[in-house]
Write an enzyme that holds these catalytic residues in place. Structure first.
Site, PDB file in Angstrom:
ATOM      1  N   GLU A  20      -6.274   3.679   4.413  1.00 53.94           N
ATOM      2  CA  GLU A  20      -5.494   4.905   4.155  1.00 53.94           C
ATOM      3  C   GLU A  20      -4.913   4.836   2.750  1.00 53.94           C
ATOM      4  O   GLU A  20      -4.969   3.789   2.098  1.00 53.94           O
ATOM      5  CB  GLU A  20      -4.365   5.001   5.188  1.00 53.94           C
ATOM      6  CG  GLU A  20      -3.457   3.788   5.142  1.00 53.94           C
ATOM      7  CD  GLU A  20      -2.531   3.659   6.342  1.00 53.94           C
ATOM      8  OE1 GLU A  20      -2.749   4.344   7.341  1.00 53.94           O
ATOM      9  OE2 GLU A  20      -1.590   2.858   6.247  1.00 53.94           O
ATOM     10  N   HIS A  74       1.169 -16.110  -0.880  1.00 55.64           N
ATOM     11  CA  HIS A  74       2.278 -16.280   0.081  1.00 55.64           C
ATOM     12  C   HIS A  74       2.168 -17.560   0.890  1.00 55.64           C
ATOM     13  O   HIS A  74       2.816 -17.688   1.921  1.00 55.64           O
ATOM     14  CB  HIS A  74       2.357 -15.068   1.023  1.00 55.64           C
ATOM     15  CG  HIS A  74       2.866 -13.822   0.352  1.00 55.64           C
ATOM     16  ND1 HIS A  74       2.585 -12.544   0.804  1.00 55.64           N
ATOM     17  CD2 HIS A  74       3.646 -13.654  -0.746  1.00 55.64           C
ATOM     18  CE1 HIS A  74       3.165 -11.643   0.014  1.00 55.64           C
ATOM     19  NE2 HIS A  74       3.811 -12.291  -0.938  1.00 55.64           N
ATOM     20  N   THR A  89      -4.316  -3.861   1.518  1.00 56.65           N
ATOM     21  CA  THR A  89      -2.877  -4.127   1.456  1.00 56.65           C
ATOM     22  C   THR A  89      -2.112  -2.813   1.373  1.00 56.65           C
ATOM     23  O   THR A  89      -2.553  -1.881   0.686  1.00 56.65           O
ATOM     24  CB  THR A  89      -2.501  -5.057   0.281  1.00 56.65           C
ATOM     25  OG1 THR A  89      -1.067  -5.143   0.209  1.00 56.65           O
ATOM     26  CG2 THR A  89      -3.052  -4.591  -1.047  1.00 56.65           C
TER      27      THR A  89
HETATM   28  C1  BJW Z   1      -7.282  -1.909   6.285  1.00 61.23           C
HETATM   29  C2  BJW Z   1      -7.994  -2.255   7.417  1.00 61.23           C
HETATM   30  C3  BJW Z   1      -9.345  -2.423   7.230  1.00 61.23           C
HETATM   31  C4  BJW Z   1      -6.003  -2.098   8.022  1.00 61.23           C
HETATM   32  N1  BJW Z   1      -9.874  -2.252   6.023  1.00 61.23           N
HETATM   33  N2  BJW Z   1      -7.838  -1.730   5.104  1.00 61.23           N
HETATM   34  C5  BJW Z   1      12.908  -2.827  -2.823  1.00 61.23           C
HETATM   35  C6  BJW Z   1      11.929  -2.537  -3.785  1.00 61.23           C
HETATM   36  C7  BJW Z   1      11.075  -3.535  -4.248  1.00 61.23           C
HETATM   37  C8  BJW Z   1      11.172  -4.833  -3.781  1.00 61.23           C
HETATM   38  C9  BJW Z   1      12.139  -5.111  -2.824  1.00 61.23           C
HETATM   39  C10 BJW Z   1      12.990  -4.134  -2.365  1.00 61.23           C
HETATM   40  N3  BJW Z   1      13.816  -4.690  -1.427  1.00 61.23           N
HETATM   41  C11 BJW Z   1      13.473  -6.000  -1.283  1.00 61.23           C
HETATM   42  C12 BJW Z   1      12.461  -6.271  -2.139  1.00 61.23           C
HETATM   43  C13 BJW Z   1      11.778  -7.563  -2.323  1.00 61.23           C
HETATM   44  C14 BJW Z   1      10.808  -7.883  -1.204  1.00 61.23           C
HETATM   45  C15 BJW Z   1       9.941  -6.672  -0.913  1.00 61.23           C
HETATM   46  O1  BJW Z   1       8.939  -6.430  -1.549  1.00 61.23           O
HETATM   47  N4  BJW Z   1      10.300  -5.922   0.122  1.00 61.23           N
HETATM   48  C16 BJW Z   1       9.579  -4.677   0.452  1.00 61.23           C
HETATM   49  C17 BJW Z   1       9.216  -4.665   1.945  1.00 61.23           C
HETATM   50  C18 BJW Z   1      10.450  -3.508   0.075  1.00 61.23           C
HETATM   51  N5  BJW Z   1       9.992  -8.990  -1.699  1.00 61.23           N
HETATM   52  C19 BJW Z   1      10.381 -10.244  -1.569  1.00 61.23           C
HETATM   53  O2  BJW Z   1      11.410 -10.550  -0.999  1.00 61.23           O
HETATM   54  C20 BJW Z   1       9.504 -11.285  -2.237  1.00 61.23           C
HETATM   55  N6  BJW Z   1      10.301 -12.163  -3.001  1.00 61.23           N
HETATM   56  C21 BJW Z   1      11.076 -11.734  -3.993  1.00 61.23           C
HETATM   57  O3  BJW Z   1      11.145 -10.577  -4.336  1.00 61.23           O
HETATM   58  O4  BJW Z   1      11.782 -12.731  -4.578  1.00 61.23           O
HETATM   59  C22 BJW Z   1      12.731 -12.417  -5.597  1.00 61.23           C
HETATM   60  C23 BJW Z   1      13.313 -13.744  -6.039  1.00 61.23           C
HETATM   61  C24 BJW Z   1      13.163 -14.117  -7.359  1.00 61.23           C
HETATM   62  C25 BJW Z   1      13.720 -15.332  -7.775  1.00 61.23           C
HETATM   63  C26 BJW Z   1      14.401 -16.134  -6.862  1.00 61.23           C
HETATM   64  C27 BJW Z   1      14.530 -15.742  -5.545  1.00 61.23           C
HETATM   65  C28 BJW Z   1      13.977 -14.528  -5.120  1.00 61.23           C
HETATM   66  C29 BJW Z   1       8.786 -12.139  -1.195  1.00 61.23           C
HETATM   67  C30 BJW Z   1       7.887 -11.342  -0.308  1.00 61.23           C
HETATM   68  C31 BJW Z   1       7.297 -12.239   0.772  1.00 61.23           C
HETATM   69  C32 BJW Z   1       6.480 -11.472   1.776  1.00 61.23           C
HETATM   70  N7  BJW Z   1       6.160 -12.341   2.859  1.00 61.23           N
HETATM   71  C33 BJW Z   1       5.300 -11.874   3.924  1.00 61.23           C
HETATM   72  C34 BJW Z   1       5.241 -12.958   5.015  1.00 61.23           C
HETATM   73  C35 BJW Z   1       4.360 -14.127   4.532  1.00 61.23           C
HETATM   74  C36 BJW Z   1       4.253 -15.186   5.537  1.00 61.23           C
HETATM   75  C37 BJW Z   1       3.655 -14.696   6.826  1.00 61.23           C
HETATM   76  O5  BJW Z   1       2.521 -14.162   6.869  1.00 61.23           O
HETATM   77  O6  BJW Z   1       4.332 -14.861   7.837  1.00 61.23           O
HETATM   78  O7  BJW Z   1       3.992 -11.595   3.421  1.00 61.23           O
HETATM   79  S1  BJW Z   1       5.785 -10.293   4.630  1.00 61.23           S
HETATM   80  C38 BJW Z   1       4.153  -9.664   4.838  1.00 61.23           C
HETATM   81  O8  BJW Z   1       3.907  -8.553   3.941  1.00 61.23           O
HETATM   82  C39 BJW Z   1       3.237 -10.805   4.371  1.00 61.23           C
HETATM   83  C40 BJW Z   1       2.141 -10.033   3.682  1.00 61.23           C
HETATM   84  O9  BJW Z   1       1.419 -10.888   2.819  1.00 61.23           O
HETATM   85  C41 BJW Z   1       2.906  -8.947   2.984  1.00 61.23           C
HETATM   86  C42 BJW Z   1       2.072  -7.765   2.585  1.00 61.23           C
HETATM   87  O10 BJW Z   1       1.533  -7.147   3.696  1.00 61.23           O
HETATM   88  P1  BJW Z   1       0.052  -6.572   3.626  1.00 61.23           P
HETATM   89  O11 BJW Z   1      -0.915  -7.670   3.486  1.00 61.23           O
HETATM   90  O12 BJW Z   1      -0.021  -5.515   2.631  1.00 61.23           O
HETATM   91  O13 BJW Z   1      -0.134  -6.027   5.142  1.00 61.23           O
HETATM   92  P2  BJW Z   1       0.303  -4.615   5.759  1.00 61.23           P
HETATM   93  O14 BJW Z   1       0.268  -4.776   7.236  1.00 61.23           O
HETATM   94  O15 BJW Z   1       1.548  -4.124   5.175  1.00 61.23           O
HETATM   95  O16 BJW Z   1      -0.842  -3.611   5.296  1.00 61.23           O
HETATM   96  C43 BJW Z   1      -2.177  -3.709   5.750  1.00 61.23           C
HETATM   97  C44 BJW Z   1      -2.952  -2.595   5.053  1.00 61.23           C
HETATM   98  O17 BJW Z   1      -4.316  -2.773   5.403  1.00 61.23           O
HETATM   99  C45 BJW Z   1      -2.551  -1.191   5.483  1.00 61.23           C
HETATM  100  O18 BJW Z   1      -2.411  -0.373   4.316  1.00 61.23           O
HETATM  101  C46 BJW Z   1      -3.726  -0.707   6.328  1.00 61.23           C
HETATM  102  O19 BJW Z   1      -3.993   0.672   6.152  1.00 61.23           O
HETATM  103  C47 BJW Z   1      -4.847  -1.517   5.751  1.00 61.23           C
HETATM  104  N8  BJW Z   1      -5.922  -1.800   6.693  1.00 61.23           N
HETATM  105  N9  BJW Z   1      -7.078  -2.361   8.479  1.00 61.23           N
HETATM  106  C48 BJW Z   1      -9.042  -1.892   4.978  1.00 61.23           C
HETATM  107  N10 BJW Z   1     -10.115  -2.755   8.289  1.00 61.23           N
END
Ligand code: BJW
Ligand code: ZN
Length: 252
Positions: free
Chosen positions: A217, A117, A190
């Site tokens: 979790e 990302h 994640t």
């Molecule tokens: C621990 C812990 C400890 C805590 N030990 N564990 C419906 C279905 C499927 C997909 C979609 C949909 N509707 C829309 C979409 C697409 C969308 C998407 O996936 N949305 C979902 C929310 C539904 N995806 C996109 O839009 C992507 N692009 C795309 O699809 O493009 C299509 C395309 C094709 C061709 C041309 C044009 C377009 C892009 C996604 C970009 C995500 N960006 C972000 C921001 C990045 C920049 C920034 O940081 O500001 O990325 S959003 C945010 O979420 C960030 C993260 O990398 C990402 C994932 O989050 P992550 O890392 O999993 O964090 P958390 O907080 O969610 O989870 C933390 C976990 O850790 C938890 O489970 C805790 O339990 C655990 N934890 N402490 C171990 N100590």
């Protein structure tokens, strides 16, 4: 065999090990996660701020969020989970795919990092003027001017990260996809809800990898992986690493 020992056995015997990390890996360093307690900033959800629309509507608000996060991250240090992954990255056949933009894996010395990302420390011209480098690095905290400007055209600069609705850089996608051809695919900290990153574990399984999850979790990936371990990454990864020292090994 208990789950930790089973994880250690699988990691030890993997010639090609790929690890996918998310915000949970940096939680113990003090970097807020996106979803869950402390995941909100001024009551905005990431889905309301990490989008091209939000930036078009209010670039200053989006930059205030990023500037705040940059200041928080600048004060954070890599934790024990980062340290273990940095050590494992010295093994041949290791790849780390991180969704995190904080740069803590690199600061821990991890090799072969695919930044899925982007990076919060890189900027690019929001208008794509072509006069500036495609991205430029700026670790200034706080930023002197909000929102920052493109040095070439004077228009808005934006964080060089992937927002919702934006495509993953095709070269990065290719590298990440290639990394799913591995013996063990380990997903750590994640929520596994954001695609296409969340698809990588499915792809790895489809290609015959043993799949392992470490998370505080259960997540949607927990039902897919061969082995799910629940607990803090900063404790479980060092525990697996310690067991590796005594596990009859391959690839270390
Ligand atoms: C621990 C812990 C400890 C805590 N030990 N564990 C419906 C279905 C499927 C997909 C979609 C949909 N509707 C829309 C979409 C697409 C969308 C998407 O996936 N949305 C979902 C929310 C539904 N995806 C996109 O839009 C992507 N692009 C795309 O699809 O493009 C299509 C395309 C094709 C061709 C041309 C044009 C377009 C892009 C996604 C970009 C995500 N960006 C972000 C921001 C990045 C920049 C920034 O940081 O500001 O990325 S959003 C945010 O979420 C960030 C993260 O990398 C990402 C994932 O989050 P992550 O890392 O999993 O964090 P958390 O907080 O969610 O989870 C933390 C976990 O850790 C938890 O489970 C805790 O339990 C655990 N934890 N402490 C171990 N100590
Ligand atoms: Zn420009």
């Amino acid at each position: 065999m208990d789950r930790l020992a089973e994880a250690a056995r699988r990691v030890a015997s993997a010639s090609r090990l790929t690890v996918l990390t998310g915000a949970g890996v940096s939680a113990a360093s003090g970097v807020p996660t996106f979803r869950g307690t402390g995941g909100l900033w001024r009551s905005y959800r990431p889905e309301d701020l990490a989008t091209p629309d939000a930036f078009r509507r209010n670039p200053r608000l989006v930059w205030e969020w990023y500037d705040w996060r940059r200041q928080v991250i600048a004060r954070c240090q890599p934790n024990a989970a980062h340290a273990v992954l940095a050590r494992w990255s010295r093994r041949p056949g290791f790849t780390l795919v991180t969704q995190n933009v904080d740069g803590l894996h690199e600061r821990a010395g991890t090799r072969h990092v695919i930044r899925f990302h982007g990076s919060i420390w890189d900027l690019r011209c929001a208008g794509g003027c072509g006069g500036a480098p495609p991205t430029w690095h700026d670790e200034t905290v706080p930023l002197a001017v909000l929102p920052p400007r493109c040095p070439a055209c004077g228009g808005l600069a934006r964080p060089a990260v992937v927002w919702f609705g934006e495509a993953i850089d095709p070269a990065v996608w290719e590298q990440a996809l290639a990394s799913t051809a591995c013996d063990v695919f380990l997903t750590v900290g994640t929520s596994a809800v954001v695609y296409p990153a969340a698809a990588l574990v499915h792809e790895a399984k489809h290609r015959g990898a043993a799949t392992v999850e470490i998370n505080l979790e259960g997540t949607p990936a927990s039902d897919v992986v061969d082995l799910a371990l629940q607990g803090p990454a900063e404790q479980l990864l060092p525990a697996v690493d310690r067991l590796l020292q005594t596990t009859p090994a391959a690839g270390r």
